[in-house]
Design an enzyme around this catalytic site. Structure first.
Site, PDB file in Angstrom:
ATOM      1  N   LYS A  14      20.019 -63.887  44.483  1.00  0.00           N
ATOM      2  CA  LYS A  14      19.683 -63.667  43.077  1.00  0.00           C
ATOM      3  C   LYS A  14      18.241 -63.191  42.945  1.00  0.00           C
ATOM      4  CE  LYS A  14      21.394 -65.561  39.560  1.00  0.00           C
ATOM      5  NZ  LYS A  14      21.759 -66.423  38.418  1.00  0.00           N
ATOM      6  N   GLU A  56      16.015 -69.685  40.620  1.00  0.00           N
ATOM      7  CA  GLU A  56      17.304 -69.059  40.339  1.00  0.00           C
ATOM      8  C   GLU A  56      18.262 -69.157  41.526  1.00  0.00           C
ATOM      9  OE1 GLU A  56      18.400 -67.708  37.528  1.00  0.00           O
ATOM     10  OE2 GLU A  56      16.538 -68.050  36.422  1.00  0.00           O
ATOM     11  N   GLU A  87      26.923 -72.225  30.108  1.00  0.00           N
ATOM     12  CA  GLU A  87      26.114 -72.504  31.303  1.00  0.00           C
ATOM     13  C   GLU A  87      25.157 -73.638  30.990  1.00  0.00           C
ATOM     14  OE1 GLU A  87      25.475 -67.923  33.041  1.00  0.00           O
ATOM     15  OE2 GLU A  87      23.756 -69.240  32.726  1.00  0.00           O
ATOM     16  N   GLU A 113      22.724 -69.395  45.261  1.00  0.00           N
ATOM     17  CA  GLU A 113      22.894 -67.946  45.424  1.00  0.00           C
ATOM     18  C   GLU A 113      21.568 -67.346  45.890  1.00  0.00           C
ATOM     19  OE1 GLU A 113      25.775 -66.189  42.269  1.00  0.00           O
ATOM     20  OE2 GLU A 113      24.755 -67.848  41.265  1.00  0.00           O
TER      21      GLU A 113
END
Length: 350
Positions: A326, A332, A272, A323
């Site tokens: 999250k 995030e 990642e 997203e």
């Protein structure tokens, strides 16, 4: 005339062989350089269907994917494609996989059941850390890795699919200068046996590398260093090693920490890396686009790092989509390189 024809035929055969070899070497070089994948998380509302997402990967030339659980809909959509896959074992499954029979069943149901999916790595746990809420999983990671590896070997798949776990920079007690990188004292008992297992079985380590978070913790707040835009050397290390970007420094700190625990030759795959486009300091569309473009150019340019020069760095961008569901900091929710409507947020050449 016959002699001429024979000579011409030999020349033509040699020319065809040369052309075939040239094309083969070109393909191999391209394959080696095409090391950028994208992680596919699903913690967002209004995301496209799994089949549409796979089509989006293919249409954008993205040949590597990471998913965080054995999602059957995604696996079905991947059948028959050339997309290589990192498949995670969720942390909540780790304890059950300490039983070899359960590990065999897991491999049968999620790997062998999909012979047309190009599994590459199994990430047994993601960012398990003895120093936070994930500590309850610590004792389950290595036994689960061993059992999954055994199950793959029994199925004749261990040469194609490599077992690992995904670690992160939070496990390092020291990362500056990079050559002094070492794991936190509280972590060594957990990570050292894992590193030795990887070394003994010629398996890679997966590591999540985020210069964005390194930048937030940098007392000098050197944004250019984190974005690959610094003009010249920022950090001088031993043996003349010079660092002009934080990504390389963080990766080499991981290599140095591994080497202290018997993992000098354990390859690191960057499982990642990303930059948020909103929600926090320096989290902007401009900065995120700069980071992703420069990261792609860096890892595809075979520049390696000062400690591992000229080495292809297999890297997975985080993540495919924003997203909004999250948990945690607002940033995030904003790591996507595509919006849920499948429109690119940045002009990236994967």
């Amino acid at each position: 005339m016959l002699a001429f024809q024979g000579a011409f035929h030999k020349f033509k055969v040699m020319a065809i062989k040369f052309l075939v070899l040239s094309l083969l070497f070109s393909v191999l070089a391209m394959t080696d350089a095409e090391s950028v994948g994208v992680c596919y998380g699903k913690l967002g509302g209004g995301l496209p269907s799994e089949r549409d997402v796979v089509t989006l990967y293919r249409n954008n030339g993205i040949t590597k994917m990471r998913i965080y659980e054995p999602d059957q809909a995604i696996l079905r959509a991947l059948k028959g494609t050339n997309i290589e896959l990192i498949l995670d074992v969720p942390k909540d499954n780790l304890q059950s996989l300490n039983d070899q029979g359960n590990a065999n069943t897991w491999v049968r149901d999620n790997i062998q059941r999909y012979p047309d999916v190009k599994f590459k790595y199994i990430a047994v746990g993601n960012e398990v850390d003895p120093n936070n809420d994930n500590r309850r999983y610590v004792n389950f990671v290595l036994p689960a890795m061993r059992n999954i590896h055994n199950a793959l070997r029994a199925a004749g798949l261990d040469n194609k699919i490599k077992v690992s776990t995904a670690t992160y920079t939070g496990l390092l007690g020291k990362s500056y200068p990079p050559s002094d990188g070492e794991f936190d004292n509280n972590v060594r008992g957990f990570i050292e046996p894992i590193i030795r297992f990887l070394a003994q079985n010629n398996l890679p380590m997966l590591a999540n590398i985020y210069p964005y978070f390194g930048y937030l913790g940098d007392p000098n707040s050197n944004l250019q260093y984190a974005l690959f835009t610094a003009q010249g050397t920022v950090v001088n290390d031993v043996n003349g090693r010079q660092y002009s970007n934080l990504f390389s420094a963080m990766l080499d700190a991981h290599y140095a920490a591994q080497a202290r625990l018997g993992g000098e030759n354990v390859k690191i795959v960057v499982s990642e890396s990303g930059w948020p486009s909103a929600g926090g300091r320096a989290a902007t569309i401009e900065n995120a686009g700069t980071y992703y473009r420069n990261l792609i150019a860096h890892v595809k340019g075979r520049k390696g790092t000062p400690q591992k020069p000229g080495r292809c760095i297999e890297t997975y961008l985080f993540a495919m989509f924003d997203e909004n569901n999250k948990q945690g900091a607002e940033t995030e929710k904003h790591f996507g390189v595509f919006s849920p409507n499948q429109q690119p947020k940045y002009q990236l050449k994967f």
